[in-house]
Design a protein around this motif. Structure first.
Motif, short mmCIF file in Angstrom:
data_model
loop_
_atom_site.label_atom_id
_atom_site.label_comp_id
_atom_site.label_asym_id
_atom_site.label_seq_id
_atom_site.Cartn_x
_atom_site.Cartn_y
_atom_site.Cartn_z
N ASP A 11 37.80 -64.88 -16.90
CA ASP A 11 38.86 -64.63 -17.87
C ASP A 11 38.19 -64.26 -19.18
O ASP A 11 37.57 -65.10 -19.84
CB ASP A 11 39.74 -65.87 -18.04
N LEU A 12 38.27 -62.99 -19.56
CA LEU A 12 37.60 -62.50 -20.76
C LEU A 12 38.47 -62.60 -22.02
O LEU A 12 38.01 -62.26 -23.10
CB LEU A 12 37.17 -61.05 -20.56
N SER A 13 39.70 -63.10 -21.89
CA SER A 13 40.61 -63.10 -23.04
C SER A 13 40.10 -63.97 -24.18
O SER A 13 40.37 -63.66 -25.35
CB SER A 13 42.02 -63.53 -22.61
N ASP A 14 39.37 -65.03 -23.91
CA ASP A 14 38.83 -65.89 -24.97
C ASP A 14 37.31 -65.83 -25.05
O ASP A 14 36.68 -66.72 -25.62
CB ASP A 14 39.27 -67.34 -24.74
N ALA A 15 36.72 -64.80 -24.48
CA ALA A 15 35.26 -64.68 -24.46
C ALA A 15 34.72 -64.55 -25.88
O ALA A 15 35.33 -63.91 -26.74
CB ALA A 15 34.84 -63.47 -23.63
N LYS A 16 33.60 -65.18 -26.12
CA LYS A 16 32.88 -65.07 -27.40
C LYS A 16 31.75 -64.07 -27.21
O LYS A 16 30.73 -64.38 -26.60
CB LYS A 16 32.33 -66.43 -27.83
N TRP A 17 31.95 -62.86 -27.71
CA TRP A 17 30.99 -61.78 -27.53
C TRP A 17 29.94 -61.81 -28.63
O TRP A 17 30.24 -62.11 -29.78
CB TRP A 17 31.71 -60.44 -27.55
N PHE A 18 28.71 -61.46 -28.29
CA PHE A 18 27.66 -61.35 -29.30
C PHE A 18 26.68 -60.27 -28.88
O PHE A 18 26.61 -59.88 -27.72
CB PHE A 18 26.96 -62.69 -29.50
N LYS A 19 25.94 -59.77 -29.87
CA LYS A 19 24.86 -58.84 -29.58
C LYS A 19 23.58 -59.38 -30.20
O LYS A 19 23.62 -60.26 -31.07
CB LYS A 19 25.17 -57.43 -30.05
N SER A 20 22.48 -58.89 -29.76
CA SER A 20 21.18 -59.39 -30.19
C SER A 20 21.02 -59.23 -31.70
O SER A 20 21.44 -58.23 -32.29
CB SER A 20 20.07 -58.61 -29.48
N ALA A 21 20.37 -60.20 -32.30
CA ALA A 21 20.05 -60.11 -33.73
C ALA A 21 19.08 -58.95 -33.98
O ALA A 21 19.02 -58.42 -35.08
CB ALA A 21 19.42 -61.42 -34.20
#
Length: 74
Positions: A11-21
């Protein structure tokens, strides 16, 4: 929205997305990653409403290990 892929419920609706620093503020060739339960999701940071690739933990570990070992270096 929940779906099943590779035997995982995702379930991606509450996913916390991030990308590399290391991506940097001005970089436009990035992907974002979200750890969702037992799945790892990857999407294009320029198209956040677009599709995501879903990986199992074993697949993700193999990818990260390969990247660390230089398997994808040109």
């Amino acid at each position: 929205m929940e779906f099943q892929v590779k035997g995982l419920r995702v379930d991606l609706s509450d996913a916390k997305w991030f990308k590399s620093a290391r991506s940097g503020a001005d970089s436009d060739n990035c992907v974002e990653v979200a750890f969702v339960g037992d799945a790892i999701a990857v999407r294009d940071s320029k198209n956040t409403s677009g599709p995501a690739l879903i990986f199992t933990q074993a697949e993700w570990d193999a990818f990260v290990g390969g990247a660390k070992d230089g398997e994808f270096d040109l």
